[in-house]
Design an enzyme around this catalytic site. Structure first.
Site, PDB file in Angstrom:
ATOM      1  N   ASP A  35       0.801  -1.218   0.000  1.00 54.98           N
ATOM      2  CA  ASP A  35       0.000   0.000   0.000  1.00 54.98           C
ATOM      3  C   ASP A  35       0.846   1.286   0.000  1.00 54.98           C
ATOM      4  O   ASP A  35       1.460   1.632   1.013  1.00 54.98           O
ATOM      5  CB  ASP A  35      -0.948  -0.001   1.214  1.00 54.98           C
ATOM      6  N   LYS A  54      -8.176  -1.572   3.409  1.00 58.06           N
ATOM      7  CA  LYS A  54      -7.560  -0.256   3.602  1.00 58.06           C
ATOM      8  C   LYS A  54      -7.509   0.094   5.096  1.00 58.06           C
ATOM      9  O   LYS A  54      -6.527   0.633   5.586  1.00 58.06           O
ATOM     10  CB  LYS A  54      -8.388   0.770   2.837  1.00 58.06           C
ATOM     11  N   LYS A  80      -8.440  14.190  -3.176  1.00 51.61           N
ATOM     12  CA  LYS A  80      -8.810  13.552  -1.904  1.00 51.61           C
ATOM     13  C   LYS A  80      -8.724  14.525  -0.735  1.00 51.61           C
ATOM     14  O   LYS A  80      -7.816  15.346  -0.655  1.00 51.61           O
ATOM     15  CB  LYS A  80      -7.882  12.364  -1.661  1.00 51.61           C
ATOM     16  N   LYS A 138       2.548   1.944   3.303  1.00 58.61           N
ATOM     17  CA  LYS A 138       1.766   2.152   4.535  1.00 58.61           C
ATOM     18  C   LYS A 138       1.923   1.022   5.538  1.00 58.61           C
ATOM     19  O   LYS A 138       1.995   1.252   6.726  1.00 58.61           O
ATOM     20  CB  LYS A 138       0.280   2.216   4.163  1.00 58.61           C
TER      21      LYS A 138
HETATM   22  P1  NAD Z   1      -7.969   3.259 -10.135  1.00 56.47           P
HETATM   23  O1  NAD Z   1      -9.239   2.595  -9.740  1.00 56.47           O
HETATM   24  O2  NAD Z   1      -8.034   4.521 -10.902  1.00 56.47           O
HETATM   25  O3  NAD Z   1      -7.067   2.252 -10.979  1.00 56.47           O
HETATM   26  C1  NAD Z   1      -7.052   0.880 -10.776  1.00 56.47           C
HETATM   27  C2  NAD Z   1      -7.030   0.195 -12.135  1.00 56.47           C
HETATM   28  O4  NAD Z   1      -6.879  -1.195 -11.901  1.00 56.47           O
HETATM   29  C3  NAD Z   1      -8.304   0.363 -12.934  1.00 56.47           C
HETATM   30  O5  NAD Z   1      -8.000   0.868 -14.220  1.00 56.47           O
HETATM   31  C4  NAD Z   1      -8.888  -1.037 -13.014  1.00 56.47           C
HETATM   32  O6  NAD Z   1      -9.528  -1.274 -14.228  1.00 56.47           O
HETATM   33  C5  NAD Z   1      -7.643  -1.882 -12.860  1.00 56.47           C
HETATM   34  N1  NAD Z   1      -7.814  -3.250 -12.346  1.00 56.47           N
HETATM   35  C6  NAD Z   1      -8.626  -3.725 -11.372  1.00 56.47           C
HETATM   36  N2  NAD Z   1      -8.421  -5.041 -11.195  1.00 56.47           N
HETATM   37  C7  NAD Z   1      -7.437  -5.406 -12.044  1.00 56.47           C
HETATM   38  C8  NAD Z   1      -6.774  -6.625 -12.322  1.00 56.47           C
HETATM   39  N3  NAD Z   1      -7.108  -7.739 -11.690  1.00 56.47           N
HETATM   40  N4  NAD Z   1      -5.807  -6.628 -13.250  1.00 56.47           N
HETATM   41  C9  NAD Z   1      -5.465  -5.497 -13.914  1.00 56.47           C
HETATM   42  N5  NAD Z   1      -6.061  -4.319 -13.701  1.00 56.47           N
HETATM   43  C10 NAD Z   1      -7.039  -4.275 -12.781  1.00 56.47           C
HETATM   44  O7  NAD Z   1      -7.159   3.441  -8.776  1.00 56.47           O
HETATM   45  P2  NAD Z   1      -5.862   4.345  -8.482  1.00 56.47           P
HETATM   46  O8  NAD Z   1      -6.323   5.637  -7.925  1.00 56.47           O
HETATM   47  O9  NAD Z   1      -4.981   4.339  -9.655  1.00 56.47           O
HETATM   48  O10 NAD Z   1      -5.226   3.515  -7.294  1.00 56.47           O
HETATM   49  C11 NAD Z   1      -4.690   2.247  -7.568  1.00 56.47           C
HETATM   50  C12 NAD Z   1      -4.449   1.465  -6.288  1.00 56.47           C
HETATM   51  O11 NAD Z   1      -3.446   2.119  -5.527  1.00 56.47           O
HETATM   52  C13 NAD Z   1      -5.678   1.330  -5.391  1.00 56.47           C
HETATM   53  O12 NAD Z   1      -5.741   0.025  -4.863  1.00 56.47           O
HETATM   54  C14 NAD Z   1      -5.401   2.285  -4.288  1.00 56.47           C
HETATM   55  O13 NAD Z   1      -6.007   1.909  -3.060  1.00 56.47           O
HETATM   56  C15 NAD Z   1      -3.894   2.181  -4.191  1.00 56.47           C
HETATM   57  N6  NAD Z   1      -3.337   3.351  -3.526  1.00 56.47           N
HETATM   58  C16 NAD Z   1      -3.482   4.598  -4.073  1.00 56.47           C
HETATM   59  C17 NAD Z   1      -2.973   5.710  -3.413  1.00 56.47           C
HETATM   60  C18 NAD Z   1      -3.102   7.084  -4.005  1.00 56.47           C
HETATM   61  O14 NAD Z   1      -3.556   7.230  -5.114  1.00 56.47           O
HETATM   62  N7  NAD Z   1      -2.696   8.134  -3.312  1.00 56.47           N
HETATM   63  C19 NAD Z   1      -2.354   5.545  -2.193  1.00 56.47           C
HETATM   64  C20 NAD Z   1      -2.221   4.273  -1.662  1.00 56.47           C
HETATM   65  C21 NAD Z   1      -2.702   3.184  -2.352  1.00 56.47           C
END
Ligand code: NAD
Length: 522
Positions: free
Chosen positions: A311, A360, A401, A478
């Site tokens: 994370d 989360k 956010k 995290k």
């Molecule tokens: P998002 O939903 O925009 O992107 C995720 C992508 O993953 C989507 O395009 C979806 O179609 C794809 N997906 C889902 N399942 C899949 C699979 N099995 N194989 C391939 N692709 C798949 O989300 P995001 O804002 O880009 O965040 C991505 C991840 O990072 C999330 O899990 C989020 O919790 C984690 N994260 C983000 C942040 C941040 O943005 N600040 C911080 C910590 C963790």
């Protein structure tokens, strides 16, 4: 081309009999100073004994051609980091209300922060870029690819994300249009039901066939782009936790068998981890779920492949890992940490489902444990501050956010202190530099080997890589995954110090400390 040097540049050479530059590698002899503490059996008194361990490090200097495969490439993070690297690489600037904006790597520790190298002859500090202490990959040189269960090309994915300024989007659109995510593994049970409409780019077949396909994808990406190494990173949706079941995912062999049997409890992210491990490609999990089940970690150890997670530590938790450390180290006792988030991107939508929110919640809540555990004056054994985490999906705020935190602490003589923080930021502009840092640090670790020397060695000990679980990545994560029976460090300053000083050790330099004795003497 953006400021900063090309892959592999270093800002200095070390002048020391303990450091050798030879045969495409830097070799260092390094005395690791620690203090071993024991308790006297009779008196019960603690005894502290300074000890030295003689390490040798070997760092290959040639970075080679490196690829990064993102799982969830078409998401907000995946499309943002790809567009931003392209803008940096091609030197694409764009117009804003305030004038022309040039691309940069702000927010990346490796690309935009410095390390104190030492002091000059006038005792003034000399700083060098973080990525020039040892040779590191440069993000401008990385070849990016990946998978997504959604078929949009990266240009359209960037538009959908609504993160980058529109003039920049226009300028990189054509370059990104030809980038198409590979079909991915979709097991609907693991992500929120509200994601189903995105799943138009998915692999058919059995679990074992999925594993074979992912392995083939990694191999082909490597071959097609003439790469020396590929790093795989999960930045796809947060999955629910997988149950840890004896006989299924508890050992390496059981996990491989469970995949062969098509067991339902093997998640897509674990499948990606296994495929990467078997291909010798380091795998990093940027989401909170327990991708690195015990069987995956054992497999990585067995294959001597690298894994890291969990994370991305981007906003609220990063501040928490600074503030909680400050409070506890100041002798102030946090009683309650209450955190609210709301966000309106697809991540927020996915997290609005209870099982995904739970993943989360778990990764966000362990973050003060080590600081609390380190102070037995403020906290009795087993005592913890109240720690509450709320996440709500509010579509209209998009990727911007909001995080609201309240810290209530007990101060002198039973008084109370309340600190309230309100943080607003584009989520993906925080996460993208972390993807770059995780990539760069992981790549470095693939080029480093070490051995421990003793006075009684009869034969030279073998060089070996660091442990498969890359705890050195903790700063960016995290809920850091660490090797079995290893302490987890969450405190941000300690995590940065670990990265900085380990890199210094690779070039035979002593750890940085803030003693400044040279300024304290007459
Ligand atoms: P998002 O939903 O925009 O992107 C995720 C992508 O993953 C989507 O395009 C979806 O179609 C794809 N997906 C889902 N399942 C899949 C699979 N099995 N194989 C391939 N692709 C798949 O989300 P995001 O804002 O880009 O965040 C991505 C991840 O990072 C999330 O899990 C989020 O919790 C984690 N994260 C983000 C942040 C941040 O943005 N600040 C911080 C910590 C963790």
């Amino acid at each position: 081309v953006a400021p900063g040097s090309a892959s592999g540049a270093t800002a200095f050479k070390v002048d020391s009999p303990y450091v050798r530059y030879a045969d495409g590698a830097i070799e260092s002899d390094y005395m690791y100073d620690t203090t071993i503490v024991s308790r006297d059996a009779e008196t019960g008194q603690l005894k502290a004994k300074p000890t030295k361990v003689h390490y040798q490090f070997q760092t290959k200097t040639s970075v080679g051609r490196v690829g990064l495969m993102l799982v969830g490439w078409g998401g907000n993070n995946g499309s943002t980091v790809t567009a931003a690297i392209l803008a940096n690489k091609l030197g694409i600037s764009w117009e804003t209300r305030k004038g022309t904006q040039a691309p940069n790597y702000f927010g990346s520790v490796m690309m935009a922060s410095t390390v104190k190298l030492g002091v000059d002859e006038n005792l003034r500090d000399v700083y060098v870029p973080f990525n020039e202490v040892v040779p590191m990959a440069h993000p401008n040189d990385v070849v990016i690819g990946g998978w997504d269960i959604n078929s949009l090309n990266i240009a359209e994915a960037m538009r959908r994300a609504q993160v980058l300024p529109v003039d920049l989007q226009r300028r990189v659109y054509d370059e990104l249009k030809s980038l198409k995510p590979l079909p991915s593994v979709y097991y609907p049970d693991f992500i929120a039901a509200n994601q189903e409409e995105r799943a138009d780019n998915v692999l058919g077949g059995t679990k074992l066939e999925h594993l074979e396909q992912l392995r083939k994808d990694i191999r082909e990406f490597k071959q097609t782009n003439s790469l020396d190494r590929v790093i795989v990173m999960w930045t796809a949706n947060t999955e629910r936790y997988a149950d840890i079941i004896a006989g299924v995912n508890d050992t390496a062999d059981n996990l491989l068998q469970a995949i062969a049997n098509g067991h339902a409890e093997v998640s897509p992210s674990t499948l990606f981890a296994v495929a990467s491990i078997l291909e010798g490609a380091p795998f990093v999990n940027g989401s909170p779920q327990n991708t690195l089940v015990p069987g995956a970690i054992e497999l990585a150890e067995r294959e001597r492949s690298f894994v890291g997670g969990d994370d991305f530590k981007s906003g609220q938790t990063k501040i928490k890992s600074v503030l909680a450390e400050f409070l506890v180290n100041a002798g102030i006792k946090p009683l309650a940490i209450t955190s609210y988030n709301h966000l309106g991107n697809n991540d927020g939508r996915n997290l609005s489902a209870p099982a995904q929110f739970r993943s989360k919640e778990i990764s966000k809540s362990s973050v003060v444990d080590d600081m609390v555990g380190a102070n037995n004056i403020l906290y009795k054994k087993g005592e913890h501050p109240d720690h509450t985490i709320v996440i709500k999906y509010v579509p209209s705020v998009g990727d911007s956010k909001r995080a609201l935190d309240e810290y209530v602490s007990e101060i002198f003589m039973g008084g109370l202190n309340t600190i309230s923080i309100y943080n607003t930021c584009e989520d993906s502009l925080l996460a993208s530099p972390l993807i770059i840092d995780l990539f760069m640090m992981t790549e470095l670790m693939t080029r480093v080997t070490y051995r421990v020397k003793t006075d009684v060695d009869e034969v030279e000990p073998q060089w070996q890589p660091f442990h498969s679980v890359l705890s050195i990545l903790s700063y960016m994560l995290k809920a850091p995954v660490v090797a079995p029976n290893t302490p987890v460090v969450n405190a941000l300053a300690k995590q940065r110090m670990a990265m900085e000083n380990i890199m210094r050790a690779f070039v035979g330099l002593p750890p940085n400390n803030e003693m400044l004795l040279e300024h304290k003497a007459f």
